[in-house]
Design a protein around this motif. Structure first.
Motif, mmCIF file in Angstrom:
data_model
loop_
_atom_site.group_PDB
_atom_site.id
_atom_site.type_symbol
_atom_site.label_atom_id
_atom_site.label_comp_id
_atom_site.label_asym_id
_atom_site.label_seq_id
_atom_site.Cartn_x
_atom_site.Cartn_y
_atom_site.Cartn_z
ATOM 1 N N ALA A 193 0.835 -1.204 0.000
ATOM 2 C CA ALA A 193 0.000 0.000 0.000
ATOM 3 C C ALA A 193 0.872 1.257 0.000
ATOM 4 C CB ALA A 193 -0.945 -0.007 1.196
ATOM 5 N N GLY A 219 0.885 4.055 -2.820
ATOM 6 C CA GLY A 219 0.645 5.450 -2.452
ATOM 7 C C GLY A 219 1.721 6.367 -3.006
ATOM 8 N N CYS A 258 0.218 10.149 -3.523
ATOM 9 C CA CYS A 258 -0.736 10.478 -2.459
ATOM 10 C C CYS A 258 0.010 10.615 -1.128
ATOM 11 C CB CYS A 258 -1.807 9.388 -2.368
ATOM 12 S SG CYS A 258 -2.946 9.639 -1.003
ATOM 13 N N TRP A 315 -1.053 11.672 1.735
ATOM 14 C CA TRP A 315 -1.843 11.157 2.851
ATOM 15 C C TRP A 315 -1.647 9.654 2.960
ATOM 16 C CZ3 TRP A 315 -3.313 14.872 -0.563
ATOM 17 C CH2 TRP A 315 -3.623 16.126 -0.018
ATOM 18 N N CYS A 316 -1.656 8.953 1.817
ATOM 19 C CA CYS A 316 -1.451 7.501 1.797
ATOM 20 C C CYS A 316 -0.056 7.148 2.310
ATOM 21 C CB CYS A 316 -1.618 6.952 0.378
ATOM 22 S SG CYS A 316 -3.231 7.279 -0.359
ATOM 23 N N HIS A 351 0.191 4.815 5.523
ATOM 24 C CA HIS A 351 0.700 3.453 5.369
ATOM 25 C C HIS A 351 2.118 3.291 5.921
ATOM 26 C CE1 HIS A 351 -2.893 1.972 3.598
ATOM 27 N NE2 HIS A 351 -2.915 3.016 2.777
#
Length: 122
Positions: free
Chosen positions: A56, A60, A65, A67-68, A72
């Motif tokens: 993940a 990301g 991303c 935020w990802c 993660h």
């Protein structure tokens, strides 16, 4: 859960929490379904939660991303990943997604450092 205060990481994680809280109130069925799917998908099965969080994280990074990346990174560390594994996952993302993904190793580096400092305090 690891918490990080007064940093880019804390801001991004707070934004995720605020969004999910708002959407949970406005669209409870959808967010509930997504949350169930998330839990089931990341649960230990053929791959461990740690391995799935590293995947993940790489996705990301390749998607750009932030935020990802922060979320993660935290989840992977909580699942037992080491900082070296996080960076290797990031480099795999760069291999697959190129230069823009390389720039997203900046937030990964910030997240690793922020969570490392938090772990040292515990």
């Amino acid at each position: 859960m690891v918490s990080v205060k007064n940093s880019d990481v804390d801001v991004k994680l707070g934004e995720i929490e605020a969004l999910l809280e708002k959407l949970g109130k406005e669209h409870p069925k959808e967010i509930s379904a997504f949350s169930r799917f998330l839990r089931e998908t990341l649960d230990n099965k053929a791959l461990t939660t740690r391995e799935k969080e590293l995947i993940a994280l790489a996705l990301g990074i390749s998607a750009g991303c932030e935020w990802c990346i922060y979320l993660h990174t935290r989840k992977a560390l909580e699942a037992g990943a080491k900082p070296e594994e996080l960076m290797e996952a990031g480099l795999v993302a760069v291999l697959m997604a190129g230069g823009p993904a390389l720039m997203h190793l900046i937030p990964l580096t910030k997240a690793i450092e922020a969570f490392r400092k938090e772990h040292e305090k515990e």
